[in-house]
Every structure is written in structure tokens, then in C-alpha cells.
Motif scaffolding. Structure first.
Motif, PDB file in Angstrom:
ATOM      1  N   PHE A 162       0.854  -1.181   0.000  1.00 20.49           N
ATOM      2  CA  PHE A 162       0.000   0.000   0.000  1.00 20.49           C
ATOM      3  C   PHE A 162       0.892   1.233   0.000  1.00 20.49           C
ATOM      4  CE2 PHE A 162      -2.034   3.480   2.290  1.00 20.49           C
ATOM      5  CZ  PHE A 162      -3.229   3.606   1.592  1.00 20.49           C
ATOM      6  N   TYR A 163       0.626   2.162  -0.941  1.00 19.09           N
ATOM      7  CA  TYR A 163       1.435   3.367  -1.078  1.00 19.09           C
ATOM      8  C   TYR A 163       0.505   4.569  -1.185  1.00 19.09           C
ATOM      9  CZ  TYR A 163       4.700  -0.287  -2.459  1.00 19.09           C
ATOM     10  OH  TYR A 163       5.440  -1.431  -2.501  1.00 19.09           O
ATOM     11  N   ALA A 164       0.549   5.443  -0.201  1.00 23.63           N
ATOM     12  CA  ALA A 164      -0.331   6.618  -0.193  1.00 23.63           C
ATOM     13  C   ALA A 164       0.407   7.835  -0.718  1.00 23.63           C
ATOM     14  CB  ALA A 164      -0.845   6.883   1.218  1.00 23.63           C
ATOM     15  N   GLY A 165      -0.270   8.619  -1.553  1.00 20.24           N
ATOM     16  CA  GLY A 165       0.316   9.820  -2.115  1.00 20.24           C
ATOM     17  C   GLY A 165      -0.584  11.024  -1.960  1.00 20.24           C
ATOM     18  N   ASN A 166      -0.128  12.155  -2.490  1.00 19.12           N
ATOM     19  CA  ASN A 166      -0.902  13.385  -2.386  1.00 19.12           C
ATOM     20  C   ASN A 166      -2.198  13.339  -3.173  1.00 19.12           C
ATOM     21  OD1 ASN A 166       1.172  14.402  -0.858  1.00 19.12           O
ATOM     22  ND2 ASN A 166       2.140  15.484  -2.561  1.00 19.12           N
ATOM     23  N   ASN A 167      -2.241  12.516  -4.223  1.00 12.70           N
ATOM     24  CA  ASN A 167      -3.404  12.476  -5.102  1.00 12.70           C
ATOM     25  C   ASN A 167      -4.108  11.130  -5.080  1.00 12.70           C
ATOM     26  OD1 ASN A 167      -2.943  15.137  -6.187  1.00 12.70           O
ATOM     27  ND2 ASN A 167      -1.191  14.260  -7.245  1.00 12.70           N
ATOM     28  N   GLY A 168      -3.923  10.360  -4.033  1.00  9.65           N
ATOM     29  CA  GLY A 168      -4.547   9.052  -3.949  1.00  9.65           C
ATOM     30  C   GLY A 168      -3.538   7.996  -3.539  1.00  9.65           C
ATOM     31  N   SER A 169      -3.929   6.743  -3.630  1.00  7.15           N
ATOM     32  CA  SER A 169      -3.086   5.642  -3.157  1.00  7.15           C
ATOM     33  C   SER A 169      -3.092   4.487  -4.143  1.00  7.15           C
ATOM     34  CB  SER A 169      -3.586   5.152  -1.799  1.00  7.15           C
ATOM     35  OG  SER A 169      -3.601   6.204  -0.859  1.00  7.15           O
ATOM     36  N   ILE A 170      -1.988   3.729  -4.113  1.00  4.78           N
ATOM     37  CA  ILE A 170      -1.862   2.515  -4.917  1.00  4.78           C
ATOM     38  C   ILE A 170      -1.908   1.309  -3.990  1.00  4.78           C
ATOM     39  CG2 ILE A 170      -0.453   1.242  -6.570  1.00  4.78           C
ATOM     40  CD1 ILE A 170       1.154   3.786  -6.999  1.00  4.78           C
ATOM     41  N   VAL A 171      -2.617   0.279  -4.415  1.00  2.00           N
ATOM     42  CA  VAL A 171      -2.502  -1.022  -3.769  1.00  2.00           C
ATOM     43  C   VAL A 171      -2.048  -1.994  -4.846  1.00  2.00           C
ATOM     44  CG1 VAL A 171      -3.680  -2.862  -2.531  1.00  2.00           C
ATOM     45  CG2 VAL A 171      -4.327  -0.487  -2.125  1.00  2.00           C
ATOM     46  N   SER A 172      -0.938  -2.678  -4.611  1.00  2.00           N
ATOM     47  CA  SER A 172      -0.377  -3.552  -5.634  1.00  2.00           C
ATOM     48  C   SER A 172      -0.010  -4.899  -5.044  1.00  2.00           C
ATOM     49  CB  SER A 172       0.874  -2.920  -6.250  1.00  2.00           C
ATOM     50  OG  SER A 172       1.904  -2.871  -5.294  1.00  2.00           O
ATOM     51  N   GLU A 173      -0.021  -5.908  -5.899  1.00  2.00           N
ATOM     52  CA  GLU A 173       0.328  -7.253  -5.472  1.00  2.00           C
ATOM     53  C   GLU A 173       1.820  -7.490  -5.646  1.00  2.00           C
ATOM     54  OE1 GLU A 173      -0.892 -11.919  -6.289  1.00  2.00           O
ATOM     55  OE2 GLU A 173      -1.573 -10.343  -7.629  1.00  2.00           O
ATOM     56  N   ASP A 174       2.496  -7.868  -4.553  1.00  4.99           N
ATOM     57  CA  ASP A 174       3.906  -8.255  -4.607  1.00  4.99           C
ATOM     58  C   ASP A 174       4.780  -7.215  -5.285  1.00  4.99           C
ATOM     59  OD1 ASP A 174       2.920 -11.669  -5.215  1.00  4.99           O
ATOM     60  OD2 ASP A 174       3.372 -10.675  -3.324  1.00  4.99           O
ATOM     61  N   ASP A 175       4.444  -5.929  -5.097  1.00  8.03           N
ATOM     62  CA  ASP A 175       5.230  -4.842  -5.670  1.00  8.03           C
ATOM     63  C   ASP A 175       5.394  -4.941  -7.179  1.00  8.03           C
ATOM     64  OD1 ASP A 175       5.466  -3.888  -3.170  1.00  8.03           O
ATOM     65  OD2 ASP A 175       7.555  -4.418  -2.881  1.00  8.03           O
ATOM     66  N   SER A 176       4.414  -5.518  -7.868  1.00  5.71           N
ATOM     67  CA  SER A 176       4.553  -5.692  -9.306  1.00  5.71           C
ATOM     68  C   SER A 176       3.449  -4.976 -10.060  1.00  5.71           C
ATOM     69  CB  SER A 176       4.521  -7.177  -9.674  1.00  5.71           C
ATOM     70  OG  SER A 176       4.511  -7.320 -11.081  1.00  5.71           O
ATOM     71  N   PRO A 177       3.762  -3.914 -10.786  1.00  8.95           N
ATOM     72  CA  PRO A 177       2.730  -3.205 -11.542  1.00  8.95           C
ATOM     73  C   PRO A 177       2.162  -4.028 -12.687  1.00  8.95           C
ATOM     74  CG  PRO A 177       4.893  -2.377 -12.121  1.00  8.95           C
ATOM     75  CD  PRO A 177       5.087  -3.292 -10.948  1.00  8.95           C
ATOM     76  N   ASN A 178       2.887  -5.072 -13.106  1.00  5.59           N
ATOM     77  CA  ASN A 178       2.368  -5.914 -14.179  1.00  5.59           C
ATOM     78  C   ASN A 178       1.255  -6.829 -13.699  1.00  5.59           C
ATOM     79  OD1 ASN A 178       4.183  -4.891 -16.090  1.00  5.59           O
ATOM     80  ND2 ASN A 178       5.793  -6.237 -15.353  1.00  5.59           N
ATOM     81  N   LYS A 179       1.155  -7.002 -12.380  1.00  2.00           N
ATOM     82  CA  LYS A 179       0.073  -7.826 -11.829  1.00  2.00           C
ATOM     83  C   LYS A 179      -1.125  -6.970 -11.487  1.00  2.00           C
ATOM     84  CE  LYS A 179       2.933 -11.503  -9.856  1.00  2.00           C
ATOM     85  NZ  LYS A 179       3.264 -12.243  -8.618  1.00  2.00           N
ATOM     86  N   ALA A 180      -0.900  -5.936 -10.698  1.00  2.00           N
ATOM     87  CA  ALA A 180      -2.015  -5.084 -10.300  1.00  2.00           C
ATOM     88  C   ALA A 180      -1.497  -3.738  -9.839  1.00  2.00           C
ATOM     89  CB  ALA A 180      -2.817  -5.743  -9.178  1.00  2.00           C
ATOM     90  N   GLY A 181      -2.241  -2.704 -10.153  1.00  2.00           N
ATOM     91  CA  GLY A 181      -1.891  -1.376  -9.695  1.00  2.00           C
ATOM     92  C   GLY A 181      -3.147  -0.580  -9.453  1.00  2.00           C
ATOM     93  N   PHE A 182      -3.903  -0.972  -8.483  1.00  2.00           N
ATOM     94  CA  PHE A 182      -5.218  -0.388  -8.261  1.00  2.00           C
ATOM     95  C   PHE A 182      -5.119   0.964  -7.567  1.00  2.00           C
ATOM     96  CE2 PHE A 182      -5.764  -4.913  -8.572  1.00  2.00           C
ATOM     97  CZ  PHE A 182      -6.874  -5.047  -9.381  1.00  2.00           C
TER      98      PHE A 182
END
Length: 198
Positions: A91-111
Motif C-alpha cells: 500500500f502506497y499513499a500519495g498526495n493524489n490518492g493511493s496505490i494497492v499492488s500485489e507483490d510490488d509488481s505493476p504488471n500484476k495489479a496497480g489499483f
């Protein structure tokens, strides 16, 4: 659950007049002043990543872009200290929203979510929904044909849909009696549930 979805990256024009753009659903074209090789979409089409950024792919959270309500492409600007690791999800929170990703891999998921903390995410969606971020469709098959509903919903939504309508003449249930109806993951292609159409 998800605020937008990119269809894909497109190339427009010919010769010296080529332009690169993305087309999010329900948004106008967003032109990118860059080479096609500099961008990548996550497998779920929720995130756009800048591959020319020196942090990609190891720290892809620093290279993520989303579309705001005005249809503009904006950087998430993730804060390194506002992160969490939960059961294989990052889970990575930013100024404009947050990312939840599987196993740190954007090729799998980057919601992408508009929440700004893991606790808020769990409170809003529940543990089970957060950890099952893939989308699912309902697929009908028999010996000669197949059709799908085209859903991009939760697994539970699709299960409830089958339970409510199997045995009726609703939609494809009428056409596929004796065949099968399945819940299939859009991202992996895995069939997670199947039963006979009554």
C-alpha cells in the motif's frame, strides 16, 4: 471500487505527425508528450507508469499516474513513509490518492484508491475485498457456444448474480440451460467457480 480505467495507449497520425495518447473510460483523450516505450499500463489497466523514470520498476510507486476529475493526467506523488505491507500486498499513499499492488509488481495489479491510509481502505472496503482486488466476469458455455456478461465486478457480486438468476430465463440463463455458468477472473483467466445452468 475503482475510479477509472485506461483502455490502452494509442498512436495517432503518420510520419512526423505521430502523437501518443491514452483514452480513459468516460474521459477525453489525454496526449502524452513522450515515446510509447516510456509508458506501461498495469495488467488491470488502472494505473499508468512512467518507465523512463529511473525508479521504475523497482519503486514503481514513484512513477504512477492517474486521471483526475478534469480528465488531466497527474502524478500520484507517493510519500515513501506512508506505506504498508499486508499479506503480500503493498500500500502506497500519495498526495493524489493511493496505490494497492500485489507483490510490488505493476504488471500484476496497480489499483488506485482515493483513500490516504491502509486503515481507511480496510474500513471502507473490508479486509476480504481489499485483498481480492481482481475483477470477475460471469461466463456461459455449452458444447457449441459461449458468452460472457462483460462484468468487472467482485467475485461475490458474480456469485450472487448466479445464485439469484440460475433457474430463471434471465439473460443468458435461458439460452444455456444444461450448459455451465462460471465466475472467471478478468486479470488471470482463472475459473474460480462453476455450476450447471438449471
Amino acid at each position: 471500487m475503482k475510479d477509472f480505467e485506461f483502455n490502452e495507449i494509442y498512436i495517432e497520425g503518420e510520419g512526423d505527425n505521430i502523437r501518443l495518447y491514452i483514452k480513459p473510460l468516460y474521459k477525453e483523450k489525454i496526449y502524452l508528450d513522450a515515446n510509447l516505450d516510456d509508458y506501461a499500463l498495469s495488467e488491470d489497466n488502472q494505473m499508468l507508469f512512467d518507465k523512463s523514470n529511473e525508479d521504475y520498476p523497482g519503486k514503481f510507486q514513484n512513477c504512477a499516474y492517474v486521471v483526475n476529475d478534469s480528465g488531466e493526467l497527474i502524478e500520484l506523488k507517493v510519500e515513501e513513509e506512508n506505506t504498508a505491507q499486508e499479506d503480500g500486498w503493498g500500500f502506497y499513499a500519495g498526495n493524489n490518492g493511493s496505490i494497492v499492488s500485489e507483490d510490488d509488481s505493476p504488471n500484476k495489479a496497480g489499483f488506485y484508491y482515493t483513500v490516504d491510509s491502509w486503515d481507511e481502505l480496510v474500513k471502507q472496503y473490508g479486509d476480504e475485498d481489499v485483498l481480492d482486488l481482481y475483477t470477475y466476469d460471469v461466463v456461459f458455455k455449452d458444447d457449441t457456444d459461449s458468452n460472457s456478461k462483460g462484468f468487472k465486478e467482485s467475485k461475490q457480486y458474480c456469485m450472487d448474480y448466479i445464485e439469484e438468476h440460475n433457474g430463471t430465463d434471465w439473460s443468458y440463463f435461458e439460452d444455456y440451460k444444461g450448459g455451465t455458468v462460471s465466475v472467471v477472473c478478468n486479470e488471470t483467466g482463472e475459473t474460480v467457480y462453476e455450476e450447471i445452468v438449471k
